[in-house]
Every structure is written in structure tokens, then in C-alpha cells.
Design a protein around this motif. Structure first.
Motif, mmCIF file in Angstrom:
data_model
loop_
_atom_site.group_PDB
_atom_site.id
_atom_site.type_symbol
_atom_site.label_atom_id
_atom_site.label_comp_id
_atom_site.label_asym_id
_atom_site.label_seq_id
_atom_site.Cartn_x
_atom_site.Cartn_y
_atom_site.Cartn_z
ATOM 1 N N LEU A 143 -6.687 -0.986 4.009
ATOM 2 C CA LEU A 143 -7.338 -0.300 2.899
ATOM 3 C C LEU A 143 -8.399 0.677 3.399
ATOM 4 O O LEU A 143 -8.444 1.841 2.957
ATOM 5 C CB LEU A 143 -7.983 -1.324 1.962
ATOM 6 C CG LEU A 143 -8.768 -0.715 0.783
ATOM 7 C CD1 LEU A 143 -7.841 0.079 -0.122
ATOM 8 C CD2 LEU A 143 -9.507 -1.792 0.003
ATOM 9 N N GLY A 169 0.788 -1.229 0.000
ATOM 10 C CA GLY A 169 0.000 0.000 0.000
ATOM 11 C C GLY A 169 0.817 1.274 0.000
ATOM 12 O O GLY A 169 0.388 2.294 -0.556
ATOM 13 N N LEU A 180 -6.107 -2.332 -3.374
ATOM 14 C CA LEU A 180 -4.961 -1.717 -2.710
ATOM 15 C C LEU A 180 -3.816 -1.508 -3.698
ATOM 16 O O LEU A 180 -3.164 -0.447 -3.701
ATOM 17 C CB LEU A 180 -4.507 -2.591 -1.537
ATOM 18 C CG LEU A 180 -3.359 -2.047 -0.690
ATOM 19 C CD1 LEU A 180 -3.773 -0.763 0.018
ATOM 20 C CD2 LEU A 180 -2.902 -3.088 0.331
ATOM 21 N N ALA A 195 -3.209 4.351 6.038
ATOM 22 C CA ALA A 195 -2.809 2.944 5.932
ATOM 23 C C ALA A 195 -1.896 2.543 7.084
ATOM 24 O O ALA A 195 -2.001 1.435 7.628
ATOM 25 C CB ALA A 195 -2.116 2.706 4.591
ATOM 26 N N ASN A 244 -2.509 2.216 -4.928
ATOM 27 C CA ASN A 244 -1.104 2.585 -4.740
ATOM 28 C C ASN A 244 -0.490 3.084 -6.047
ATOM 29 O O ASN A 244 0.198 4.117 -6.070
ATOM 30 C CB ASN A 244 -0.333 1.381 -4.207
ATOM 31 C CG ASN A 244 1.169 1.598 -4.195
ATOM 32 O OD1 ASN A 244 1.866 1.267 -5.145
ATOM 33 N ND2 ASN A 244 1.674 2.186 -3.122
#
Length: 430
Positions: A317, A152, A399, A279, A403
Motif C-alpha cells: 500500500l 491491489g 487497499l 504496488a 483499487n
């Protein structure tokens, strides 16, 4: 020299970290001594239903949490020291994490599999392996959280090391602490309603007293389930479980888990930083949940640890989305984005918990059937696990995609032809 007001957060974070280290190490030492004493002198705890292994594993988890708070305290004290020396303007190197590579994921997964298998095997012989079992217990809980957080955060701007470790530390202690207090108030309210119900229906008082007496003498979990399962199958209690676990708990936790992001909202530069810090907060929350849940040494430990991986992914998430919404509201005045991210986080969390409740309900039906068969219970349990696996994959893909979407676009230097005999020059292309 007095600490200036703009460094007050560093002072408060240093105090928070110090108190957290003191409390976790003290609690860990108490649990360790209790577990070792129960192993060495079981006659001293004749009425204890808890396993000494649980105390020792929980102690190692507390020691780990205290250790993870040390960087937060270190960087906070370092910041304060620079100010006292008049070096507060000195540039601070920002923290950075390179994107995770596929081979690194494979290596971590292999180490995780080994930790789970050895931890499960050693857990069955805890009396002779209690010195090494905590190591595999911690690896089995930490490695999935580390990997998912790496997925993440890789390539995202994070800010200073103090901010990174401080956010993680607050998510590790303050997030679970605040959520526990809020959820305790809900359970307390339900208990009060239960007492009112018993007062209004005195015929149930005898049944409640009999259940309480039976549970108090139970020596293992199977006995407790045998006593409670017929009552837990009550449709009203099933509905209440869905309302609490899929509704109230997600509403509370998704509001409180990103407590560090709420505190830093005015200092964040972009929503991307909000997602990264969210996160981190979710990872701290997931780690504590996993360490507490995984401290039960015995049968079912392997399945529990594997299942906790999905919960960790969900927390990372969902809290990342909340951090993104919080930063968007403060920096870009996009309040609707905050509301939308909150509702999305609650929905993800609520769906995850609802499927889990369904699986538990199906397992209880199968348990009550004993040597017989319960087709509905088997269907609910199997279908729930399949849906949960699909949800896990969708959450993991989300996720990864988020990212990559949030990573800053690198600057590429493109050479230009020499102009009139001048030296070669370059210009930036985004």
C-alpha cells in the motif's frame, strides 16, 4: 543494426535481469552446499551458531528470486529482438489481471494455512525433512504477497508484460539493495558515534568488552537476549530504536522502494499506472524481506510468517501510494500530491514499525521477568498486537477501496431504437 536509444531501457533491463539471475542462483547454490554439508558433516562447523536449515531455506529463497527474474529478462530480450528484425512497431498485448474473487481468497488462505502448519511442523524435524520443508516455506511467504498484490492490482491498467515484470524485478533486487546500503550508512554512523562515546568514557570500555566476549560464546538466541536485554532496556536506546525504526528507516525505504517508478515516471500515462507499478515494487520488496526473515527454521517460525503478512500489506500500500504521487507529479505537475503521498507512506510505515518496536520492548520486559510477572510488559505486548491487528484491517480496507476507486469505468453499449427503418444502432455510455 544498432539498438536505438528509445530501446536502451530494454537493453539495460535485460542486463540487470541477467546479472540478477546469475547472482541469486550463485548465492543460492553456495548457501545450499553450505547447509547440506553442515547437515552431513556437522563436525566441520563446530563453532557455527547458525542452523543448517537456515542456509537451505535461504538458498531456496534465492532460487525463487532468480526464477522470478526470468520473465523480466525474457520480455526485454523479446523487445530487442523485435527491433533487430524491424518489427518494433508490432502491437504489444498489455498485461491485465482480473479482480480477485472472494472464493479465490478463501482457497489461497486455506493453502496458506496448510503451508504454515506443515512448514512449522517439518521445521522441527529439519534433518529428515530438509528436501520438502523449503516448498512450504516459500508457499507460506509467497501466497500472502500474491494475494495482497492481486487485491491491489485487479482490474487496473498495468502496461506491457515487460514493464510489469521489469518493475517487479527491480523492486525485488534494486529496492532492497539500495535501502540496505542507505540503512547501513546510518548504522555505520551510529557505530562511529558509539566509538566516540567509548573514547570519551573509557570506564565503559571494560563493560563493552565483557558484553562482546559473552555474546561471542553464546550458543542460542535466549542466551544472547539474557546478556543484552538489561542494556537494551536503557531509555536512551529505546528512544534511539524509535527514532531509527519509526523515522529514519521509513524515510529511506519509502523513497527508494519505488525506484522503478522513478525511472519510468516520464513514460507513465496516468497516476493509476503509477499506483500499480508502485504496488508491484512494494510486493517485490516485501517478498525479499519475508524470505530473509522467514529463513530461520525453529520455534517462533509460524508467528514470524504470520506477522510478515502485515508487513507485506504495509509495503504494497505505501509504495503504491508513492507510485501514485510520483506519476501525478510528472504527468499532472502536482508536486504537492507527491509530497503528501510521501509523507503519508512514511507515516504508515513509521506507525507500523513503532508499534512493532513497542511489542518487542514489552516482550523483552516479560523475558527479563523470567518466572515472575511484568504487568507493563504484558500490557505493551498485548496492546501493541491489538493495535497492529486494527491497523492491518484498516490498511487492507484502504487497499480494497483504493483499487475500486482507481479502476477504469467500463464502457457499456446501450441499444437505441431503429431510426426510419434503419438497422439497430448502439452508442457508448460511460
Amino acid at each position: 543494426m544498432q539498438i536505438r536509444s528509445h530501446h536502451l531501457p530494454s537493453l539495460l533491463l535485460a542486463v540487470f535481469s541477467g546479472l540478477g539471475i546469475l547472482s541469486t542462483f550463485s548465492g543460492g547454490m553456495f548457501m545450499l552446499l553450505s547447509g547440506v554439508l553442515a547437515l552431513a558433516r556437522p563436525a566441520l562447523f563446530p563453532n557455527s551458531a547458525a542452523s543448517p536449515g537456515n542456509d537451505i531455506l535461504l538458498a531456496s529463497g534465492l532460487f525463487l528470486c532468480g526464477t522470478l527474474l526470468i520473465p523480466s529478462g525474457y520480455y526485454s530480450l523479446r523487445r530487442l529482438t523485435l527491433e533487430l528484425r524491424g518489427l518494433e512497431g508490432k502491437p504489444i498485448q498489455p498485461a491485465s489481471i482480473r479482480p480477485i474473487r472472494f472464493w479465490q481468497v478463501i482457497v489461497i488462505l486455506a493453502l496458506w494455512a496448510v503451508a504454515i502448519l506443515l512448514g512449522g511442523w517439518l521445521g522441527n524435524t529439519f534433518k529428515v525433512s530438509w528436501l520438502v520443508t523449503p516448498l512450504f516455506y516459500m508457499l507460506a511467504i509467497v501466497l500472502p504477497v500474491l494475494t495482497l498484490l492481486w487485491i491491489g492490482l485487479g482490474g487496473l491498467p498495468l502496461g506491457s508484460h515487460q514493464r510489469v515484470w521489469g518493475t517487479f524485478g527491480i523492486g525485488l533486487l534494486a529496492g532492497p539493495g539500495l535501502a540496505t546500503i542507505a540503512e547501513f550508512m546510518i548504522y555505520l554512523g551510529l557505530a562511529v558515534l558509539g566509538i566516540v562515546f567509548l573514547l570519551a568514557h573509557p570506564e565503559w570500555t571494560g563493560t563493552f568488552t565483557r558484553i562482546q566476549a559473552q555474546v561471542s560464546t553464546a550458543r542460542d538466541l535466549d542466551t544472547v537476549l539474557t546478556i543484552l536485554a538489561p542494556y537494551l532496556m536503557n531509555p536512551f536506546l529505546i528512544l534511539l530504536a524509535f527514532v531509527v525504526m519509526s523515522g529514519l528507516v521509513p524515510l529511506i525505504e519509502e523513497l527508494l522502494k519505488p525506484v522503478a517508478v522513478w525511472l519510468l515516471a516520464g513514460r507513465l500515462r496516468t497516476p493509476v499506472e503509477g499506483f500499480a507499478l508502485g504496488a508491484l515494487s512494494g510486493a517485490g520488496f516485501a517478498l525479499v524481506e519475508g524470505l530473509v526473515a522467514g529463513s530461520s527454521a525453529g520455534e517462533g517460525w509460524v508467528a514470524l510468517v504470520v506477522a510478515r503478512t502485515g508487513g507485506s500489506l504495509m509495503h504494497i500500500l505505501a509504495t503504491g501510494l508513492m507510485g501514485w504521487g510520483i506519476a501525478s507529479a510528472w504527468q499532472e505537475r502536482r508536486i504537492l500530491r507527491l509530497v503528501g503521498s510521501y509523507m503519508l507512506s512514511v507515516s504508515i510505515h513509521g506507525l507500523w514499525n513503532g508499534i512493532t518496536v513497542t511489542i518487542v520492548f514489552g516482550a523483552l520486559r516479560v523475558f527479563l521477568a523470567g518466572s515472575g510477572s511484568d504487568a507493563l510488559g504484558v500490557f505493551l505486548g498485548t496492546a501493541g498486537m491489538v493495535v497492529l491487528a486494527i491497523l492491518f484491517m484498516l490498511t487492507l480496507i484502504s487497499l480494497v477501496l483504493i483499487n475500486r476507486k482507481l479502476r477504469p469505468v467500463p464502457l457499456v453499449l446501450v441499444p437505441t431504437p431503429p431510426d426510419n427503418g434503419s438497422s439497430e444502432s448502439c452508442h457508448n455510455v460511460i
